[in-house]
Design a protein around this motif. Sequence first.
Motif, PDB file in Angstrom:
ATOM      1  N   GLY A  96     -22.920 -11.198  -2.725  1.00 49.73           N
ATOM      2  CA  GLY A  96     -22.790 -10.883  -3.387  1.00 49.73           C
ATOM      3  C   GLY A  96     -21.365  -9.976  -3.876  1.00 49.73           C
ATOM      4  N   GLY A  97     -20.545 -10.004  -2.863  1.00 53.04           N
ATOM      5  CA  GLY A  97     -19.276  -9.152  -2.956  1.00 53.04           C
ATOM      6  C   GLY A  97     -18.741 -10.412  -3.111  1.00 53.04           C
ATOM      7  N   GLU A  98     -16.949 -10.042  -2.581  1.00 55.22           N
ATOM      8  CA  GLU A  98     -16.257 -10.704  -2.752  1.00 55.22           C
ATOM      9  C   GLU A  98     -14.474 -10.735  -2.435  1.00 55.22           C
ATOM     10  OE1 GLU A  98     -13.723 -14.003  -5.727  1.00 55.22           O
ATOM     11  OE2 GLU A  98     -15.615 -14.181  -5.703  1.00 55.22           O
ATOM     12  N   ALA A  99     -15.049 -10.460  -1.126  1.00 58.39           N
ATOM     13  CA  ALA A  99     -13.569 -10.281  -0.228  1.00 58.39           C
ATOM     14  C   ALA A  99     -12.792 -10.811   0.842  1.00 58.39           C
ATOM     15  CB  ALA A  99     -14.522  -9.541   1.020  1.00 58.39           C
ATOM     16  N   LYS A 100     -11.792 -11.452   0.622  1.00 65.22           N
ATOM     17  CA  LYS A 100     -10.498 -12.320   0.491  1.00 65.22           C
ATOM     18  C   LYS A 100     -10.876 -11.891   2.534  1.00 65.22           C
ATOM     19  CE  LYS A 100      -8.152 -13.212  -3.393  1.00 65.22           C
ATOM     20  NZ  LYS A 100      -6.608 -13.925  -3.889  1.00 65.22           N
ATOM     21  N   LEU A 101     -10.848 -13.016   3.721  1.00 67.30           N
ATOM     22  CA  LEU A 101     -10.648 -13.018   4.415  1.00 67.30           C
ATOM     23  C   LEU A 101     -10.210 -13.677   5.145  1.00 67.30           C
ATOM     24  CD1 LEU A 101     -14.583 -11.293   5.670  1.00 67.30           C
ATOM     25  CD2 LEU A 101     -11.895  -9.975   5.167  1.00 67.30           C
ATOM     26  N   PHE A 102     -10.076 -13.248   6.992  1.00 65.75           N
ATOM     27  CA  PHE A 102      -9.482 -14.607   7.572  1.00 65.75           C
ATOM     28  C   PHE A 102     -10.628 -15.053   9.108  1.00 65.75           C
ATOM     29  CE2 PHE A 102      -5.741 -13.619   5.332  1.00 65.75           C
ATOM     30  CZ  PHE A 102      -5.593 -14.736   5.076  1.00 65.75           C
ATOM     31  N   LEU A 103     -11.237 -16.192   8.502  1.00 67.01           N
ATOM     32  CA  LEU A 103     -12.453 -16.645  10.492  1.00 67.01           C
ATOM     33  C   LEU A 103     -11.692 -16.900  11.293  1.00 67.01           C
ATOM     34  CD1 LEU A 103     -14.962 -17.074  11.155  1.00 67.01           C
ATOM     35  CD2 LEU A 103     -15.139 -18.598   9.784  1.00 67.01           C
ATOM     36  N   VAL A 104     -11.486 -16.061  12.216  1.00 64.58           N
ATOM     37  CA  VAL A 104     -10.696 -16.261  13.339  1.00 64.58           C
ATOM     38  C   VAL A 104     -11.817 -16.890  14.835  1.00 64.58           C
ATOM     39  CG1 VAL A 104      -8.887 -14.770  13.158  1.00 64.58           C
ATOM     40  CG2 VAL A 104     -11.169 -13.879  14.185  1.00 64.58           C
ATOM     41  N   GLY A 105     -13.324 -16.928  14.936  1.00 62.61           N
ATOM     42  CA  GLY A 105     -13.923 -16.848  15.760  1.00 62.61           C
ATOM     43  C   GLY A 105     -15.439 -16.560  15.723  1.00 62.61           C
ATOM     44  N   GLU A 106     -15.969 -16.704  16.942  1.00 63.67           N
ATOM     45  CA  GLU A 106     -17.752 -16.670  16.464  1.00 63.67           C
ATOM     46  C   GLU A 106     -18.322 -15.908  18.045  1.00 63.67           C
ATOM     47  OE1 GLU A 106     -22.134 -18.766  16.735  1.00 63.67           O
ATOM     48  OE2 GLU A 106     -20.452 -19.873  15.676  1.00 63.67           O
ATOM     49  N   GLN A 107     -18.973 -14.894  18.033  1.00 62.01           N
ATOM     50  CA  GLN A 107     -18.644 -13.838  19.170  1.00 62.01           C
ATOM     51  C   GLN A 107     -20.140 -12.993  19.486  1.00 62.01           C
ATOM     52  OE1 GLN A 107     -15.888 -11.076  20.062  1.00 62.01           O
ATOM     53  NE2 GLN A 107     -17.161 -10.395  22.034  1.00 62.01           N
ATOM     54  N   GLU A 108     -21.104 -13.749  19.952  1.00 64.88           N
ATOM     55  CA  GLU A 108     -22.512 -13.255  20.314  1.00 64.88           C
ATOM     56  C   GLU A 108     -22.685 -13.255  19.711  1.00 64.88           C
ATOM     57  OE1 GLU A 108     -22.372 -10.045  21.737  1.00 64.88           O
ATOM     58  OE2 GLU A 108     -21.416 -10.123  24.138  1.00 64.88           O
ATOM     59  N   GLY A 109     -23.382 -14.324  18.195  1.00 62.22           N
ATOM     60  CA  GLY A 109     -24.305 -14.791  17.177  1.00 62.22           C
ATOM     61  C   GLY A 109     -23.583 -14.406  15.750  1.00 62.22           C
ATOM     62  N   ASP A 110     -22.163 -13.584  15.765  1.00 59.06           N
ATOM     63  CA  ASP A 110     -21.575 -12.456  14.783  1.00 59.06           C
ATOM     64  C   ASP A 110     -20.028 -13.715  14.370  1.00 59.06           C
ATOM     65  OD1 ASP A 110     -23.292 -10.690  14.972  1.00 59.06           O
ATOM     66  OD2 ASP A 110     -22.009  -9.634  15.601  1.00 59.06           O
ATOM     67  N   LEU A 111     -20.179 -13.947  12.861  1.00 55.03           N
ATOM     68  CA  LEU A 111     -18.932 -14.072  13.344  1.00 55.03           C
ATOM     69  C   LEU A 111     -17.981 -14.082  12.415  1.00 55.03           C
ATOM     70  CD1 LEU A 111     -19.710 -16.560   9.964  1.00 55.03           C
ATOM     71  CD2 LEU A 111     -19.085 -17.280  12.152  1.00 55.03           C
ATOM     72  N   TYR A 153      -4.592 -27.313  17.153  1.00 54.42           N
ATOM     73  CA  TYR A 153      -4.520 -26.491  16.012  1.00 54.42           C
ATOM     74  C   TYR A 153      -6.066 -25.524  15.893  1.00 54.42           C
ATOM     75  CZ  TYR A 153      -1.822 -29.588  14.190  1.00 54.42           C
ATOM     76  OH  TYR A 153      -0.629 -30.209  13.129  1.00 54.42           O
ATOM     77  N   ALA A 154      -7.343 -25.680  16.794  1.00 54.26           N
ATOM     78  CA  ALA A 154      -8.744 -25.253  16.397  1.00 54.26           C
ATOM     79  C   ALA A 154      -9.114 -23.387  16.505  1.00 54.26           C
ATOM     80  CB  ALA A 154      -9.203 -25.456  18.041  1.00 54.26           C
ATOM     81  N   SER A 155      -7.361 -23.114  16.658  1.00 52.23           N
ATOM     82  CA  SER A 155      -7.417 -21.581  16.657  1.00 52.23           C
ATOM     83  C   SER A 155      -7.539 -21.266  15.117  1.00 52.23           C
ATOM     84  CB  SER A 155      -7.368 -20.588  18.009  1.00 52.23           C
ATOM     85  OG  SER A 155      -5.978 -21.500  18.446  1.00 52.23           O
ATOM     86  N   THR A 156      -6.962 -22.203  14.771  1.00 51.44           N
ATOM     87  CA  THR A 156      -5.483 -21.220  13.371  1.00 51.44           C
ATOM     88  C   THR A 156      -6.560 -20.713  12.437  1.00 51.44           C
ATOM     89  OG1 THR A 156      -4.401 -23.565  13.312  1.00 51.44           O
ATOM     90  CG2 THR A 156      -4.881 -22.007  11.125  1.00 51.44           C
ATOM     91  N   PRO A 157      -6.676 -19.425  11.896  1.00 55.69           N
ATOM     92  CA  PRO A 157      -7.540 -18.838  11.428  1.00 55.69           C
ATOM     93  C   PRO A 157      -7.715 -19.701  10.014  1.00 55.69           C
ATOM     94  CG  PRO A 157      -6.144 -17.572  11.984  1.00 55.69           C
ATOM     95  CD  PRO A 157      -5.311 -18.472  12.322  1.00 55.69           C
ATOM     96  N   ILE A 158      -9.117 -19.779   9.429  1.00 56.26           N
ATOM     97  CA  ILE A 158      -9.512 -19.937   8.083  1.00 56.26           C
ATOM     98  C   ILE A 158      -9.224 -19.281   6.954  1.00 56.26           C
ATOM     99  CG2 ILE A 158     -10.961 -21.533   7.532  1.00 56.26           C
ATOM    100  CD1 ILE A 158     -12.070 -22.422  10.196  1.00 56.26           C
TER     101      ILE A 158
END
Length: 358
Positions: free
Chosen positions: A28-43, A15-20
């Motif tokens: 201040g914005g609002e955007a629907k996204l899917f968190l898929v990982g972390e790379q070199e200090g970036d989400l 399950y760990a690689s499942t997009p969140i």
Amino acid sequence: MTLRATDAPDYFAQYASTPIPVINRTGGGEAKLFLVGEQEGDLIFRYQPNDRREIGVPLDTDDLLLYFPPNESLTDAVIDIDDGSYERAIEVMRPYVYPMVGYLTIPANKFNIHPYVERFAFALVENPGSEDEAAAFFRRVPLGKVSPEFNEHAINLVEKLVEQGKNSDALAILNKLPLTGANSILPRIIRFANKLRKEGNIEEALFLYQRAQDVKGAPEAKTATLWIAYCNVLLDRLETAKLFLEQAGEKKTSDPDFSLRQLILGRIQLTMGQTDKAMAEVSRGVVYTDVGTDWAPEIVYTSGFCYEQLGNPDAAREVYNEVVLFYPKTEWGKKSEERRAALPPPQPKPEPAGEEAS
């Protein structure tokens, strides 16, 4: 057959690689996204789970704010946990929670996943039969960077693992636990180390005492130093034991662990074949031993053993009787029974001299 944590199903691989799904409110914005990982200090985010297009947001963004929108199934599972229906909740929550564990280093005020992971962790610990999955789960949780509730669940799990004889799994979790802070678990760590020592797991106990010793300023740290010396005596490392005794420093007779130091000194002398010197050290400790201390049965037994080795079986018998009377269920009570049974019969007391005829 009971599975070890290493034999439990690998839910992280599943399950760990499942997009969140998240709502990115950073800036201040609002955007629907899917968190898929972390790379070199970036989400790393995607607009859709299988979309190849990705965007990065630095983890150190000051106003980083992510919101995970729970669905009805997840909300109901949390309610099930509150009602004690742990197994059903665990089944429902796995696909949601396992992907979240890798992001627990994001502060709770910036990402709202922490309460869901905490409830799932609690359910794993409380659900009978889930100890192996719980052990594997807590190996991945960054215990030094999450709320104190996680640490409490972890130590409760440790106690259950110890009861089941899974000391290696318990030690792996203990090694991750922070021992300082407002909710320090150091006293419980010491109790676990004592239990391991009494069971003969000296190297494992030594490892925990060494961790406890490193907690500067804690009263348990000073006693842990003495137990390190004690364990080294058992492992026949006398010079190392002496070094830690020196590090612990001299003790006043009013110090609670004065008699522990005397016991260690006595055991060193016994190992060196100096029974008379051992007797002197131990006897001084017995006088100042609180009967309720962890080492009281042993130091009293050791004084009896010294009497026996010095050719005074009657005095040894009296001491062994005392240990059997006050500490019958301890290792030292049982040893006292065995040694008492092997002693020669007591010497008859001389008859009092009769009165001279007037």
